[in-house]
Every structure is written in structure tokens, then in C-alpha cells.
Scaffold this active site. Sequence first.
Site, PDB file in Angstrom:
ATOM      1  N   ASN A  75      34.199  43.194  39.374  1.00 37.30           N
ATOM      2  CA  ASN A  75      33.570  41.884  39.638  1.00 37.30           C
ATOM      3  C   ASN A  75      32.933  41.873  41.022  1.00 37.30           C
ATOM      4  OD1 ASN A  75      33.863  39.724  37.496  1.00 37.30           O
ATOM      5  ND2 ASN A  75      35.924  40.578  37.506  1.00 37.30           N
TER       6      ASN A  75
ATOM      7  N   ILE B 130      47.492  32.758  47.857  1.00 38.81           N
ATOM      8  CA  ILE B 130      46.614  32.158  48.877  1.00 38.81           C
ATOM      9  C   ILE B 130      47.442  31.088  49.593  1.00 38.81           C
ATOM     10  CG2 ILE B 130      44.516  30.790  49.229  1.00 38.81           C
ATOM     11  CD1 ILE B 130      43.830  33.526  48.319  1.00 38.81           C
TER      12      ILE B 130
ATOM     13  N   HIS C 103      38.968  33.721  36.210  1.00 35.20           N
ATOM     14  CA  HIS C 103      40.163  33.978  35.402  1.00 35.20           C
ATOM     15  C   HIS C 103      39.686  34.454  34.027  1.00 35.20           C
ATOM     16  CE1 HIS C 103      44.321  33.561  34.102  1.00 35.20           C
ATOM     17  NE2 HIS C 103      43.841  33.013  32.994  1.00 35.20           N
TER      18      HIS C 103
ATOM     19  N   ASP D  31      45.574  28.379  38.826  1.00 33.74           N
ATOM     20  CA  ASP D  31      44.550  28.267  37.760  1.00 33.74           C
ATOM     21  C   ASP D  31      44.293  26.805  37.367  1.00 33.74           C
ATOM     22  OD1 ASP D  31      45.829  31.239  36.121  1.00 33.74           O
ATOM     23  OD2 ASP D  31      44.368  31.009  37.741  1.00 33.74           O
TER      24      ASP D  31
HETATM   25  C1  GRF Z   1      39.275  40.518  36.121  1.00 36.49           C
HETATM   26  O1  GRF Z   1      39.539  40.542  34.729  1.00 36.49           O
HETATM   27  C2  GRF Z   1      39.441  39.093  36.628  1.00 36.49           C
HETATM   28  O2  GRF Z   1      39.121  38.120  35.671  1.00 36.49           O
HETATM   29  C3  GRF Z   1      40.905  39.039  36.917  1.00 36.49           C
HETATM   30  O3  GRF Z   1      41.239  40.320  37.434  1.00 36.49           O
HETATM   31  C4  GRF Z   1      40.340  41.279  36.912  1.00 36.49           C
HETATM   32  C5  GRF Z   1      39.738  42.008  38.073  1.00 36.49           C
HETATM   33  O4  GRF Z   1      39.006  43.094  37.619  1.00 36.49           O
HETATM   34  N1  GRF Z   1      41.196  37.969  37.844  1.00 36.49           N
HETATM   35  P1  GRF Z   1      38.094  43.896  38.679  1.00 36.49           P
HETATM   36  O5  GRF Z   1      39.010  44.337  39.799  1.00 36.49           O
HETATM   37  O6  GRF Z   1      37.046  42.927  39.184  1.00 36.49           O
HETATM   38  O7  GRF Z   1      37.521  45.011  37.892  1.00 36.49           O
END
Ligand code: GRF
Length: 196
Positions: A14, A84, A100, A141
Site C-alpha cells: 500500500n 496509536i 482496513h 476501526d
Molecule cells: C493490507 O491488507 C491493509 O489493508 C492491512 O494490512 C495490509 C498491509 O499490506 N491494514 P501491505 O504491507 O501494504 O502490503
Amino acid sequence: MVKFAVFVSGGGTNLQSLIDATQSGHIDAEIALVVSNRIKAYGLERARNAGIKAECIKDDALLIQRLKEENVDFIVLAGYLAIISDELIELYQNKIINIHPSLIPAFAGPGFYGLHVHEHAYKRGVKVSGATVHFVSPVVDGGPIILQKAVDISHCQSPLEIQETVLKIEHTLLPEAVKLFAEGRVQVENERVTII
Ligand code: GRF
């Protein structure tokens, strides 16, 4: 230029989508700092490869100090698995964005992170899952929802396959939410978000 920090704990796919979107100009903002609670998080490596400051920080006070030093306007949690602090939530009220990997409120809350989310979805036999981008609040969340995107997972034969399917849409949903926020188009009133 609006500056933001990205917090990671794992592979950082991400984060990579945010690096690509800022460097292409799709997001008119700069990643000033990438932070992880895990020194070996590959996300830190991704940041360094992109010429972005990347630091392993475990102390809450130091974290706040570094955010101030880098003039960070908002924070994005991208697979960040540390707590956090209330102080940080207070300091960045409705300025901490989390992604999430489910359609909140389904499969969300304490204990629902990473693959566990998809294991529950698989066990329950849901045909649709998705991703949610929301503001961080003291309730895990539970913060105001910014964007959601659903995806058909009826073909998935394992939790891992669900994770892969959902991750693909995360990589467009999170940059879209960050772009809107950086452009000042995300308004929150009484816990409800309006995109203007
Ligand atoms: C993702 O699925 C995100 O939704 C969750 O943790 C995962 C992180 O994946 N919070 P990456 O480290 O970004 O590949």
C-alpha cells in the site's frame, strides 16, 4: 506542498501505491517520512529505494517529535500494527487515515488484522468483501468512513486468495482517499464524511 507520513509494519504494497501516486503527480502531496515499529519491515526498504526518509521508531514521544520536525500535515497507516497513542490521535484529530481490508463494520475491531480478517470472511462464507479507508479514532476501526469499495470473492478458495483479491483494490482505494484528503475534499461532521 502538503506533507504526510506513512506508517507500515510489513511488506508495504500500500505504501508503494502511495509512493507511485505521489511521484507521478496523481496525488499532489509529498511523503515526508515513512515510519515502522519493525526494523525489518520491507516497507522501510521501499521508502529508501524511493529516496524517502525511513525510520524505525518505537517511542511515542520520539514519533511525535519527528512528525513535527518534518512538518507532517497528516498520517496514513498502511498495515501498521502498533497502537496509536491517544496523544497522537489528539494531535492529528481526523488527520490519521487507515486502510482496513474488509467492509467495516464487518470483520473489524480488536483482533481483526492482516490475514485474520480474511480467515473470518472465508469461514463465514461471505460472497463479497472489500476495503475501507477511515479516520482513526480511539475505537479500533471505529472512525468515520471515508471510502469503501466492494469486490466479489465468491471464486476465492482460501483466505490467502481473498487477501490477494482485496489487496488489489486497496492499491487504488487508498491513493484515491489520500488524493481527496490532500485536496481538502474530505469533510467530517458528526462522525459522517462528505466528499466535496
Ligand atoms: C493490507 O491488507 C491493509 O489493508 C492491512 O494490512 C495490509 C498491509 O499490506 N491494514 P501491505 O504491507 O501494504 O502490503
